[in-house]
Design an enzyme around this catalytic site. Sequence first.
Site, short mmCIF file in Angstrom:
data_model
loop_
_atom_site.label_atom_id
_atom_site.label_comp_id
_atom_site.label_asym_id
_atom_site.label_seq_id
_atom_site.Cartn_x
_atom_site.Cartn_y
_atom_site.Cartn_z
N THR A 131 33.83 -5.76 -8.67
CA THR A 131 32.39 -6.01 -8.60
C THR A 131 32.05 -7.01 -7.49
O THR A 131 32.89 -7.85 -7.14
CB THR A 131 31.92 -6.57 -9.96
OG1 THR A 131 30.63 -7.15 -9.82
CG2 THR A 131 32.84 -7.67 -10.48
N ASP A 132 30.81 -6.96 -7.02
CA ASP A 132 30.37 -7.96 -6.04
C ASP A 132 30.17 -9.33 -6.70
O ASP A 132 30.02 -10.34 -6.00
CB ASP A 132 29.09 -7.52 -5.32
CG ASP A 132 27.89 -7.33 -6.27
OD1 ASP A 132 28.05 -7.44 -7.50
OD2 ASP A 132 26.78 -7.07 -5.75
N GLU A 133 30.19 -9.37 -8.04
CA GLU A 133 29.93 -10.65 -8.73
C GLU A 133 31.04 -11.66 -8.49
O GLU A 133 30.85 -12.86 -8.71
CB GLU A 133 29.68 -10.40 -10.22
CG GLU A 133 28.49 -9.46 -10.41
CD GLU A 133 28.01 -9.31 -11.85
OE1 GLU A 133 28.18 -10.23 -12.64
OE2 GLU A 133 27.45 -8.24 -12.15
N TYR A 156 32.66 -13.32 -17.00
CA TYR A 156 32.93 -11.94 -16.56
C TYR A 156 33.45 -11.93 -15.13
O TYR A 156 34.52 -11.37 -14.84
CB TYR A 156 31.66 -11.08 -16.68
CG TYR A 156 31.74 -9.77 -15.90
CD1 TYR A 156 32.66 -8.78 -16.26
CD2 TYR A 156 30.91 -9.53 -14.80
CE1 TYR A 156 32.74 -7.58 -15.54
CE2 TYR A 156 30.98 -8.35 -14.09
CZ TYR A 156 31.90 -7.37 -14.46
OH TYR A 156 31.98 -6.19 -13.74
N LYS A 160 37.10 -10.83 -13.50
CA LYS A 160 37.27 -9.78 -12.49
C LYS A 160 37.91 -10.36 -11.23
O LYS A 160 38.78 -9.73 -10.61
CB LYS A 160 35.92 -9.13 -12.14
CG LYS A 160 35.31 -8.27 -13.23
CD LYS A 160 36.15 -7.05 -13.62
CE LYS A 160 36.19 -5.99 -12.55
NZ LYS A 160 36.87 -4.75 -13.04
P1 NAD Z 1 31.64 0.12 -19.24
O1 NAD Z 1 31.61 -1.10 -20.08
O2 NAD Z 1 30.54 1.11 -19.35
O3 NAD Z 1 32.99 0.92 -19.51
C1 NAD Z 1 34.24 0.29 -19.64
C2 NAD Z 1 35.20 1.28 -20.27
O4 NAD Z 1 36.48 0.65 -20.36
C3 NAD Z 1 34.80 1.71 -21.68
O5 NAD Z 1 34.93 3.11 -21.80
C4 NAD Z 1 35.80 0.99 -22.57
O6 NAD Z 1 36.09 1.71 -23.76
C5 NAD Z 1 37.01 0.90 -21.66
N1 NAD Z 1 37.90 -0.22 -22.00
C6 NAD Z 1 37.57 -1.52 -22.20
N2 NAD Z 1 38.67 -2.25 -22.48
C7 NAD Z 1 39.72 -1.38 -22.44
C8 NAD Z 1 41.11 -1.52 -22.64
N3 NAD Z 1 41.65 -2.70 -22.95
N4 NAD Z 1 41.91 -0.43 -22.50
C9 NAD Z 1 41.35 0.77 -22.19
N5 NAD Z 1 40.06 0.96 -22.02
C10 NAD Z 1 39.23 -0.10 -22.14
O7 NAD Z 1 31.81 -0.41 -17.75
P2 NAD Z 1 31.25 0.18 -16.38
O8 NAD Z 1 29.91 -0.40 -16.14
O9 NAD Z 1 31.45 1.65 -16.36
O10 NAD Z 1 32.24 -0.51 -15.35
C11 NAD Z 1 33.49 0.11 -15.02
C12 NAD Z 1 34.23 -0.76 -14.02
O11 NAD Z 1 33.43 -0.94 -12.86
C13 NAD Z 1 34.53 -2.17 -14.55
O12 NAD Z 1 35.81 -2.54 -14.08
C14 NAD Z 1 33.45 -3.03 -13.92
O13 NAD Z 1 33.90 -4.35 -13.74
C15 NAD Z 1 33.24 -2.32 -12.60
N6 NAD Z 1 31.89 -2.46 -12.00
C16 NAD Z 1 30.78 -2.19 -12.76
C17 NAD Z 1 29.51 -2.30 -12.16
C18 NAD Z 1 28.26 -1.98 -12.94
O14 NAD Z 1 27.16 -2.22 -12.42
N7 NAD Z 1 28.34 -1.45 -14.14
C19 NAD Z 1 29.41 -2.66 -10.81
C20 NAD Z 1 30.58 -2.92 -10.08
C21 NAD Z 1 31.82 -2.80 -10.69
P1 TYD Z 2 22.71 -6.79 -16.17
O1 TYD Z 2 22.23 -5.38 -16.23
O2 TYD Z 2 23.23 -7.44 -17.40
O3 TYD Z 2 23.80 -6.86 -14.99
P2 TYD Z 2 24.48 -8.15 -14.27
O4 TYD Z 2 24.27 -9.33 -15.13
O5 TYD Z 2 25.91 -7.75 -14.20
O6 TYD Z 2 23.83 -8.25 -12.93
O7 TYD Z 2 21.52 -7.70 -15.61
C1 TYD Z 2 20.86 -7.40 -14.40
C2 TYD Z 2 19.87 -8.50 -14.14
O8 TYD Z 2 18.85 -8.45 -15.15
C3 TYD Z 2 20.47 -9.90 -14.24
O9 TYD Z 2 19.84 -10.74 -13.28
C4 TYD Z 2 20.11 -10.36 -15.64
C5 TYD Z 2 18.78 -9.67 -15.89
N1 TYD Z 2 18.51 -9.30 -17.30
C6 TYD Z 2 17.30 -9.65 -17.88
O10 TYD Z 2 16.43 -10.28 -17.25
N2 TYD Z 2 17.06 -9.26 -19.17
C7 TYD Z 2 18.00 -8.57 -19.90
O11 TYD Z 2 17.73 -8.27 -21.10
C8 TYD Z 2 19.24 -8.23 -19.29
C9 TYD Z 2 20.29 -7.49 -20.06
C10 TYD Z 2 19.45 -8.60 -17.97
#
Ligand code: NAD
Ligand code: TYD
Length: 348
Positions: A131-133, A156, A160
Amino acid sequence: MKRSILITGGAGFIGSHVVRRLVVNYPQCQITNLDLLTYAGNLENLKDIEHLDNYYFVKGDIGDERLLSRLFKEYDIDGVVHLAAESHVDRSISDPLSFIKANVLGTVTLLNACLNHWRGSTESLFYHISTDEVYGSIVAPELFTETTAYDPQSPYSASKASSDHFVRAYRNTYNLPVIISNCSNNYGPCQFPEKLIPLCINNIRHRKPLPIYGQGENIRDWLYVEDHARAIDLIFHKGKEGEIYNIGGDNQWKNIDLVRLLCDIVDNQLGTTNSQELIEFVKDRPGHDARYAIDASKIKSELDWKPSVSLEQGLAKTVEWYLSNEEWLKHVTSGQYQEYYQELYSKR
Ligand code: NAD
Ligand code: TYD
């Protein structure tokens, strides 16, 4: 071309889009989806492809050494796309240890399995999705590049960042072939409705308040999930071993503006009015990062990738999906989802 690919976290939001894409686009490859099916994993996300011959699902933990050893041998895995993680910042604030367990210990256990099975083979690849975080918060007009120093601020992002460092360390120390990509905030179908966009769609649908942390001034760079899945496919198949790629949508929005736009789109599709009145400013998230913004010029110039979906188009598609998949929403929010899944899975 990798023949046998292990995708971890493939039942989650981004993972399910990646699994579908690879299963359909590469019928000659065996795709094994290893997922623990936590609250965020949902096999309903993959119903349309589960019958395909090159797809296998395994319920299990990336931290389970014995299971990994069996899978690597049985399927002769030569490529890993690692998405499994605990992914929500708010949960990481209330339970950091579970993030260390899944994201750090889990990733290192998986790296060890690759090392043990691949034994120096340069034909294999461990592709780590991050992630970019990890870069922390950045002041405008600066952007995160692949060389921006890591400065994670939440449990988080710290977990990561730690896993990214282990991936780099395994390359440096043991010559494990790896690639890492760091992507901005994703949105789209199948995202668990605790993240901002699906939470707001669900709340508007049920005329519940839309909680905006602080003043809603925080900025995120949004990318439609299919564009991320396409980037992952491209990087996995065409990316250069040892490289880092930043992925982002050139789509920076203040939370409050994004939620207002979302309200208008939902109003438009539902025929309701004034959903913006549901907006409520609530107590800020502790340590809330002010701004994320990606410079994606490397992946654009080296791999010819660019986002194909504008925010307006992507949000419209996302809203449409959530409004026509109420059963999905009901299952994942009802608390009975685990039982539902157990029943579904035991019938297979
Ligand atoms: P998500 O929470 O929707 O899905 C995570 C999946 O991992 C779930 O299906 C869960 O069951 C599985 N999981 C969790 N712990 C596990 C374990 N110990 N063993 C096996 N499976 C396990 O997450 P997402 O939003 O789809 O993100 C997927 C990946 O992409 C993550 O690594 C996250 O850090 C990265 N990412 C997410 C975003 C975003 O905006 N959602 C952006 C950049 C990177
Ligand atoms: P989120 O979807 O949780 O992603 P991330 O924290 O990984 O960026 O949140 C996106 C943005 O929205 C973040 O600045 C937090 C804000 N946010 C709210 O203002 N209200 C909410 O209920 C949630 C879940 C997030």
